[in-house]
Design an enzyme around this catalytic site. Structure first.
Site, PDB file in Angstrom:
ATOM      1  N   LYS A 126      32.788  64.671  -1.506  1.00 50.85           N
ATOM      2  CA  LYS A 126      32.115  64.067  -2.673  1.00 50.85           C
ATOM      3  C   LYS A 126      31.089  65.023  -3.284  1.00 50.85           C
ATOM      4  CE  LYS A 126      30.290  60.550  -0.492  1.00 50.85           C
ATOM      5  NZ  LYS A 126      30.718  60.798   0.896  1.00 50.85           N
ATOM      6  N   ARG A 135      27.044  52.150  -0.472  1.00 51.72           N
ATOM      7  CA  ARG A 135      27.728  52.338   0.807  1.00 51.72           C
ATOM      8  C   ARG A 135      28.010  51.025   1.522  1.00 51.72           C
ATOM      9  NH1 ARG A 135      25.935  58.080   1.723  1.00 51.72           N
ATOM     10  NH2 ARG A 135      26.873  58.779   3.656  1.00 51.72           N
ATOM     11  N   ARG A 152      30.751  72.531   9.058  1.00 58.12           N
ATOM     12  CA  ARG A 152      29.962  72.765   7.844  1.00 58.12           C
ATOM     13  C   ARG A 152      28.660  73.496   8.140  1.00 58.12           C
ATOM     14  NH1 ARG A 152      28.815  67.688   4.071  1.00 58.12           N
ATOM     15  NH2 ARG A 152      27.667  66.898   5.878  1.00 58.12           N
ATOM     16  N   ARG A 178      23.464  71.031   9.344  1.00 56.14           N
ATOM     17  CA  ARG A 178      22.679  69.828   9.070  1.00 56.14           C
ATOM     18  C   ARG A 178      22.403  69.067  10.369  1.00 56.14           C
ATOM     19  NH1 ARG A 178      25.107  66.185   4.172  1.00 56.14           N
ATOM     20  NH2 ARG A 178      24.927  64.530   5.716  1.00 56.14           N
ATOM     21  N   ARG A 219      28.820  58.244  11.871  1.00 55.92           N
ATOM     22  CA  ARG A 219      28.888  58.125  10.404  1.00 55.92           C
ATOM     23  C   ARG A 219      30.273  57.712   9.941  1.00 55.92           C
ATOM     24  NH1 ARG A 219      27.165  63.864   9.763  1.00 55.92           N
ATOM     25  NH2 ARG A 219      27.537  63.764   7.522  1.00 55.92           N
TER      26      ARG A 219
HETATM   27  P1  AMP Z   1      25.261  61.892   2.951  1.00 59.45           P
HETATM   28  O1  AMP Z   1      24.508  63.110   2.534  1.00 59.45           O
HETATM   29  O2  AMP Z   1      25.787  61.098   1.784  1.00 59.45           O
HETATM   30  O3  AMP Z   1      26.329  62.198   3.967  1.00 59.45           O
HETATM   31  O4  AMP Z   1      24.207  60.930   3.669  1.00 59.45           O
HETATM   32  C1  AMP Z   1      23.534  61.349   4.841  1.00 59.45           C
HETATM   33  C2  AMP Z   1      22.822  60.166   5.461  1.00 59.45           C
HETATM   34  O5  AMP Z   1      21.846  59.635   4.550  1.00 59.45           O
HETATM   35  C3  AMP Z   1      23.683  58.964   5.825  1.00 59.45           C
HETATM   36  O6  AMP Z   1      24.333  59.123   7.080  1.00 59.45           O
HETATM   37  C4  AMP Z   1      22.640  57.841   5.846  1.00 59.45           C
HETATM   38  O7  AMP Z   1      21.850  57.900   7.004  1.00 59.45           O
HETATM   39  C5  AMP Z   1      21.741  58.215   4.667  1.00 59.45           C
HETATM   40  N1  AMP Z   1      22.229  57.615   3.391  1.00 59.45           N
HETATM   41  C6  AMP Z   1      22.704  58.286   2.314  1.00 59.45           C
HETATM   42  N2  AMP Z   1      23.062  57.424   1.347  1.00 59.45           N
HETATM   43  C7  AMP Z   1      22.829  56.177   1.830  1.00 59.45           C
HETATM   44  C8  AMP Z   1      23.018  54.870   1.316  1.00 59.45           C
HETATM   45  N3  AMP Z   1      23.553  54.664   0.103  1.00 59.45           N
HETATM   46  N4  AMP Z   1      22.648  53.824   2.099  1.00 59.45           N
HETATM   47  C9  AMP Z   1      22.110  54.004   3.310  1.00 59.45           C
HETATM   48  N5  AMP Z   1      21.933  55.214   3.881  1.00 59.45           N
HETATM   49  C10 AMP Z   1      22.280  56.304   3.144  1.00 59.45           C
END
Ligand code: AMP
Length: 213
Positions: free
Chosen positions: A13, A88, A127, A160, A171
């Protein structure tokens, strides 16, 4: 353009969002990115979410809704928006609907990038980010020349905090349990398009663009 990109962690994404922003000018709003910035800057929110994110759980709906509302207000209405990592779960999708309605900025596209579990795990565990250029690389998939370019120029390959194997499987589980059921919400609204997210970044981008054109 006003668009949501949906997909599991590691589906690409963020990478495809950068391509769309470059070509269509719609500002990218990444809740994960905003939360990581809050952690780096040690804000109150950052302190609240650090542990939750590191173990791969979702942070509270209230926190991410606040971030999304603020970001939408901050960006120029005319440029549209691209949401990456939000919503989400079903509650977030419903809140987003009300926010967009009240701002009179309705969605035009929702695209799900579909990728098999096995590939997701490999993409996430491999990554890395080059500390010099900020470029995202992958120790399994990036050409050796690109990895060497980072290392030879004094850069480090940074992983990360949540790209360790325990958080990755958490996740992906959270995605299957909470995010996938939400996708039905968009399918029913008639807005959902699904593309195959496997193959090269360029191939996936071509599929994405042909769905939104
Ligand atoms: P991402 O960078 O999108 O993979 O998000 C990394 C982490 O941020 C996720 O595993 C969640 O802990 C938190 N996070 C990101 N977006 C959301 C969301 N819309 N709702 C809840 N937690 C989020």
């Amino acid at each position: 353009m006003r668009i949501i990109l949906l997909g599991a962690p590691g589906s690409g994404k963020g990478t495809q969002a950068e391509n769309l922003t470059r070509d269509f000018g719609c500002p990218q709003i990444s809740t994960g990115g905003l939360l990581r910035t809050a952690i780096r800057e040690k804000t109150k929110t950052g302190k609240k979410v650090e542990k939750i994110m590191a173990r791969g759980d979702l942070v509270s709906d209230e926190i991410v809704l606040g971030l999304i509302q603020q970001s939408l207000e901050d960006i120029d209405d005319q440029k549209g928006y691209l949401l990456d990592g939000y919503p989400r779960n079903i509650n977030q999708a419903k809140s987003l609907n009300s926010v967009l309605k009240s701002m009179n900025r309705p969605l035009e596209h929702t695209v799900l990038i579909d990728v098999d579990n096995e590939i997701l795990v490999k993409r996430l565990s491999g990554r890395r980010t080059c500390s010099m250029t900020g470029k995202t690389l992958n120790i399994y998939f990036s050409p050796k020349a690109e990895i060497d370019e980072c290392l030879n120029s004094g850069g480090e390959l940074i992983q990360r905090d949540d790209d360790n194997i325990e958080s990755i499987s958490k996740r992906i589980d959270v995605y299957r349990e909470q995010t996938e059921p939400m996708i039905e919400f968009y399918r029913v609204s008639g807005l959902l398009k699904v593309i195959d997210g496997q193959g090269s970044v360029e191939d996936v981008y071509q599929r994405l663009v042909s769905e939104i054109n």
